[in-house]
Design a protein around this motif. Structure first.
Motif, PDB file in Angstrom:
ATOM      1  N   ASP A  43     -50.778 -19.860 -53.226  1.00  0.00           N
ATOM      2  CA  ASP A  43     -50.391 -19.298 -54.260  1.00  0.00           C
ATOM      3  C   ASP A  43     -51.371 -18.120 -54.547  1.00  0.00           C
ATOM      4  O   ASP A  43     -52.506 -18.393 -54.487  1.00  0.00           O
ATOM      5  N   SER A  44     -50.988 -17.157 -54.488  1.00  0.00           N
ATOM      6  CA  SER A  44     -52.674 -15.935 -54.793  1.00  0.00           C
ATOM      7  C   SER A  44     -52.766 -14.992 -56.272  1.00  0.00           C
ATOM      8  O   SER A  44     -52.640 -14.287 -56.402  1.00  0.00           O
ATOM      9  N   THR A  45     -51.874 -15.939 -56.801  1.00  0.00           N
ATOM     10  CA  THR A  45     -52.163 -16.148 -58.134  1.00  0.00           C
ATOM     11  C   THR A  45     -53.586 -15.608 -58.944  1.00  0.00           C
ATOM     12  O   THR A  45     -54.554 -16.427 -58.539  1.00  0.00           O
ATOM     13  N   ALA A  46     -53.804 -14.203 -59.600  1.00  0.00           N
ATOM     14  CA  ALA A  46     -54.969 -14.563 -60.407  1.00  0.00           C
ATOM     15  C   ALA A  46     -54.884 -15.969 -61.304  1.00  0.00           C
ATOM     16  O   ALA A  46     -54.437 -15.687 -61.977  1.00  0.00           O
ATOM     17  N   ILE A  47     -56.282 -16.523 -61.398  1.00  0.00           N
ATOM     18  CA  ILE A  47     -56.482 -16.917 -62.254  1.00  0.00           C
ATOM     19  C   ILE A  47     -57.888 -16.644 -63.159  1.00  0.00           C
ATOM     20  O   ILE A  47     -58.709 -16.140 -62.721  1.00  0.00           O
ATOM     21  N   GLU A  48     -57.846 -16.577 -64.375  1.00  0.00           N
ATOM     22  CA  GLU A  48     -58.132 -16.007 -65.320  1.00  0.00           C
ATOM     23  C   GLU A  48     -59.721 -17.215 -65.568  1.00  0.00           C
ATOM     24  O   GLU A  48     -59.312 -18.507 -66.505  1.00  0.00           O
ATOM     25  N   ALA A  49     -60.982 -17.268 -64.558  1.00  0.00           N
ATOM     26  CA  ALA A  49     -61.730 -18.465 -64.758  1.00  0.00           C
ATOM     27  C   ALA A  49     -63.161 -17.185 -65.182  1.00  0.00           C
ATOM     28  O   ALA A  49     -63.543 -16.087 -64.431  1.00  0.00           O
ATOM     29  N   ARG A  50     -64.196 -17.916 -65.102  1.00  0.00           N
ATOM     30  CA  ARG A  50     -65.485 -17.684 -64.869  1.00  0.00           C
ATOM     31  C   ARG A  50     -66.365 -17.914 -63.454  1.00  0.00           C
ATOM     32  O   ARG A  50     -65.646 -18.681 -63.427  1.00  0.00           O
ATOM     33  N   GLU A  51     -66.805 -16.445 -63.210  1.00  0.00           N
ATOM     34  CA  GLU A  51     -67.461 -17.328 -62.044  1.00  0.00           C
ATOM     35  C   GLU A  51     -68.673 -17.969 -61.939  1.00  0.00           C
ATOM     36  O   GLU A  51     -68.890 -19.018 -60.898  1.00  0.00           O
ATOM     37  N   LYS A  52     -69.500 -18.345 -62.984  1.00  0.00           N
ATOM     38  CA  LYS A  52     -70.953 -18.594 -63.423  1.00  0.00           C
ATOM     39  C   LYS A  52     -71.035 -19.103 -64.583  1.00  0.00           C
ATOM     40  O   LYS A  52     -70.123 -18.872 -65.414  1.00  0.00           O
ATOM     41  N   PRO A  53     -71.084 -20.619 -64.739  1.00  0.00           N
ATOM     42  CA  PRO A  53     -71.455 -21.708 -65.966  1.00  0.00           C
ATOM     43  C   PRO A  53     -72.087 -20.927 -67.162  1.00  0.00           C
ATOM     44  O   PRO A  53     -72.870 -20.041 -66.525  1.00  0.00           O
ATOM     45  N   VAL A  54     -71.700 -20.648 -68.367  1.00  0.00           N
ATOM     46  CA  VAL A  54     -72.668 -20.113 -69.662  1.00  0.00           C
ATOM     47  C   VAL A  54     -73.723 -20.718 -69.633  1.00  0.00           C
ATOM     48  O   VAL A  54     -73.449 -22.165 -69.956  1.00  0.00           O
ATOM     49  N   LYS A  55     -75.061 -20.323 -69.601  1.00  0.00           N
ATOM     50  CA  LYS A  55     -75.801 -21.307 -69.811  1.00  0.00           C
ATOM     51  C   LYS A  55     -76.177 -21.730 -71.499  1.00  0.00           C
ATOM     52  O   LYS A  55     -75.581 -20.786 -72.090  1.00  0.00           O
ATOM     53  N   LYS A  56     -76.549 -22.747 -71.383  1.00  0.00           N
ATOM     54  CA  LYS A  56     -76.659 -23.264 -72.738  1.00  0.00           C
ATOM     55  C   LYS A  56     -78.624 -23.140 -73.502  1.00  0.00           C
ATOM     56  O   LYS A  56     -79.006 -22.969 -72.873  1.00  0.00           O
ATOM     57  N   ALA A  57     -77.761 -22.296 -74.923  1.00  0.00           N
ATOM     58  CA  ALA A  57     -79.138 -21.947 -75.132  1.00  0.00           C
ATOM     59  C   ALA A  57     -80.638 -23.714 -74.866  1.00  0.00           C
ATOM     60  O   ALA A  57     -80.216 -24.565 -75.830  1.00  0.00           O
ATOM     61  N   ALA A  58     -81.886 -22.767 -74.450  1.00  0.00           N
ATOM     62  CA  ALA A  58     -83.145 -23.731 -74.908  1.00  0.00           C
ATOM     63  C   ALA A  58     -83.580 -24.384 -76.007  1.00  0.00           C
ATOM     64  O   ALA A  58     -83.869 -23.502 -76.731  1.00  0.00           O
ATOM     65  N   LEU A  59     -84.061 -25.694 -76.239  1.00  0.00           N
ATOM     66  CA  LEU A  59     -84.433 -26.087 -77.234  1.00  0.00           C
ATOM     67  C   LEU A  59     -85.590 -25.770 -76.554  1.00  0.00           C
ATOM     68  O   LEU A  59     -86.364 -26.209 -75.675  1.00  0.00           O
ATOM     69  N   ASP A  60     -86.793 -25.158 -78.373  1.00  0.00           N
ATOM     70  CA  ASP A  60     -88.136 -25.263 -78.409  1.00  0.00           C
ATOM     71  C   ASP A  60     -88.525 -26.514 -77.985  1.00  0.00           C
ATOM     72  O   ASP A  60     -88.689 -27.132 -79.220  1.00  0.00           O
ATOM     73  N   LYS A  61     -88.742 -26.952 -77.006  1.00  0.00           N
ATOM     74  CA  LYS A  61     -90.775 -28.076 -76.864  1.00  0.00           C
ATOM     75  C   LYS A  61     -91.275 -27.292 -76.736  1.00  0.00           C
ATOM     76  O   LYS A  61     -92.124 -27.065 -76.668  1.00  0.00           O
ATOM     77  N   VAL A  62     -92.042 -28.093 -78.074  1.00  0.00           N
ATOM     78  CA  VAL A  62     -93.657 -28.435 -78.360  1.00  0.00           C
ATOM     79  C   VAL A  62     -93.710 -28.912 -76.774  1.00  0.00           C
ATOM     80  O   VAL A  62     -94.379 -30.340 -76.932  1.00  0.00           O
ATOM     81  N   LYS A  63     -94.740 -28.157 -76.219  1.00  0.00           N
ATOM     82  CA  LYS A  63     -95.462 -29.417 -75.116  1.00  0.00           C
ATOM     83  C   LYS A  63     -96.793 -29.651 -75.333  1.00  0.00           C
ATOM     84  O   LYS A  63     -97.568 -30.150 -76.532  1.00  0.00           O
ATOM     85  N   ALA A  64     -96.785 -31.226 -75.730  1.00  0.00           N
ATOM     86  CA  ALA A  64     -97.816 -32.417 -75.346  1.00  0.00           C
ATOM     87  C   ALA A  64     -98.967 -31.817 -74.676  1.00  0.00           C
ATOM     88  O   ALA A  64     -98.893 -31.467 -73.607  1.00  0.00           O
TER      89      ALA A  64
END
Length: 92
Positions: A43-64
């Motif tokens: 089946d050559s039907t076009a499928i709407e999808a992302r090529e790469k996953p969306v990056k999640k927002a990184a939490l600011d971590k305080v380095k010990a």
């Protein structure tokens, strides 16, 4: 060239006799009877999808800080100084 009515009657008879269908079926049975014929359907039907996953927002971590905290070093130095003072007082 036959007339239109003659052609129409001949075509109607040809259609009801299903001659091409029977010839095709006989050809397939003769050629491929001992074999198993498979099909791949794609089946050559076009499928709407992302090529790469969306990056999640990184939490600011305080380095010990590595190593012992300065408070612990100051506390240990204080205990060592008091112990040394007690030894000097005890000896004299």
């Amino acid at each position: 060239m036959p007339d239109e009515w003659t052609f129409s009657r001949a075509f109607a008879e040809f259609s009801t006799s299903r001659l091409p269908e029977r010839v095709h079926e006989a050809l397939i049975q003769k050629s491929y009877a001992p074999e198993l014929v498979g099909h791949i359907s794609r089946d050559s039907t076009a499928i709407e999808a992302r090529e790469k996953p969306v990056k999640k927002a990184a939490l600011d971590k305080v380095k010990a800080k590595r190593g012992r905290p300065k408070v612990m070093c100051h506390l240990m130095f204080g205990i060592l100084a008091l112990t040394a003072n007690q030894l000097v007082t005890f000896v004299t």
